[in-house]
Enzyme design. Structure first.
Site, PDB file in Angstrom:
ATOM      1  N   SER A 147       0.841  -1.194   0.000  1.00  0.00           N
ATOM      2  CA  SER A 147       0.000   0.000   0.000  1.00  0.00           C
ATOM      3  C   SER A 147       0.873   1.239   0.000  1.00  0.00           C
ATOM      4  CB  SER A 147      -0.900   0.034   1.233  1.00  0.00           C
ATOM      5  OG  SER A 147      -1.572   1.282   1.336  1.00  0.00           O
ATOM      6  N   TYR A 160      -2.396  -0.695   9.759  1.00  0.00           N
ATOM      7  CA  TYR A 160      -2.536  -1.169   8.378  1.00  0.00           C
ATOM      8  C   TYR A 160      -1.228  -1.006   7.617  1.00  0.00           C
ATOM      9  CZ  TYR A 160      -4.069  -1.287   3.501  1.00  0.00           C
ATOM     10  OH  TYR A 160      -4.199  -1.566   2.168  1.00  0.00           O
TER      11      TYR A 160
END
Length: 251
Positions: A147, A160
């Site tokens: 990400s 995350y």
């Protein structure tokens, strides 16, 4: 390795896509099928979506099957690869799309949430990558999902982003461990992308702020990410051990 398979036959390549019933996963499955891959659509909790996608690909002239597996369970993952081999003869491309994103400031994060993300984003990616390393045929590709949040570093994304930073490390090391196998290992790191996973819980003002971050002044869409995966799954044989940022220029 004992489980290493021979190069794919001339009849076409076979791709296993984890999280294939999700927004980005579905776009990847459709794109790879359009490029001539037989596609194994892995899902965990959305069987109807996976079945509809497989039906659509098959009715459009492609080849696809939907297979349930928990990516964090090594027995499920082994069975997923066995299903791919049974249906299509082997595995050439593995796209590790499955993942979850749960947001909270570090000081307020419930550790059960951390553990849940760890099981899917880190353990799940590792289990699938381990099986892929044993089974992908020469000339193949393993594509993990990182990400852009690892570098964008927005508040509430710490847990995350940490899970995706682990994916980066796994990707770079696995590429080196597969020396001599003619298998590329890379990761795609999407930026803000308009999927249910990303948009969940965000008001319009937050969405607008995130869209404005990119010089292209929009959110990504699943098709943008599928384009990058198609590149890595097919012609990109000299791209290896890399994290590709697909984010419209945010970083």
């Amino acid at each position: 390795m004992a489980d290493q398979q021979e190069a794919s036959p001339a009849g076409g390549r076979v791709a296993v896509v984890t999280g294939g019933s999700g927004g980005i996963g579905q776009a990847i499955c459709r794109r790879l099928a359009a490029d001539g891959h037989a596609v194994v659509i892995n899902y965990a909790g959305r069987p109807a979506e996976a079945d509809r996608l497989a039906t659509a690909i098959n009715e459009g002239g492609g080849r696809a099957v939907a297979v349930r597996a928990d990516v964090g369970d090594e027995n499920d993952v082994a069975a997923l690869f066995e299903a791919a081999t049974s249906a299509f003869g082997g595995v050439d491309v593995v796209v590790n799309t499955a993942g979850i994103m749960l947001l909270a400031p570090v000081a307020e994060l419930d550790l059960a949430v951390l553990d849940r993300m760890h099981r899917i984003n880190i353990r799940g990616t590792f289990v699938v990558a381990r099986e892929a390393a044993r089974r992908v045929r020469a000339g193949g590709a393993i594509i993990n999902f990182s990400s852009s949040m690892v570098k964008i570093a927005l508040p509430t994304y710490a847990a995350y982003a940490a899970s995706k930073g682990a994916v980066d490390a796994l990707t770079l090391i696995l590429a080196r461990e597969l020396r001599g196998r003619d298998i590329t290992v890379n990761a795609v790191a999407p930026g803000p992308t308009a999927t249910p996973l990303f948009l969940d819980g965000k008001d319009q003002a937050a969405v607008d702020r995130l869209a404005a971050m990119a010089p292209l002044e929009r959110l990504g869409v699943p098709g943008d990410i599928a384009e990058v995966v198609a590149f890595l799954a097919g012609p990109a044989r000299w791209v290896n051990g890399q994290v590709l940022y697909a984010n419209g220029g945010v970083i």
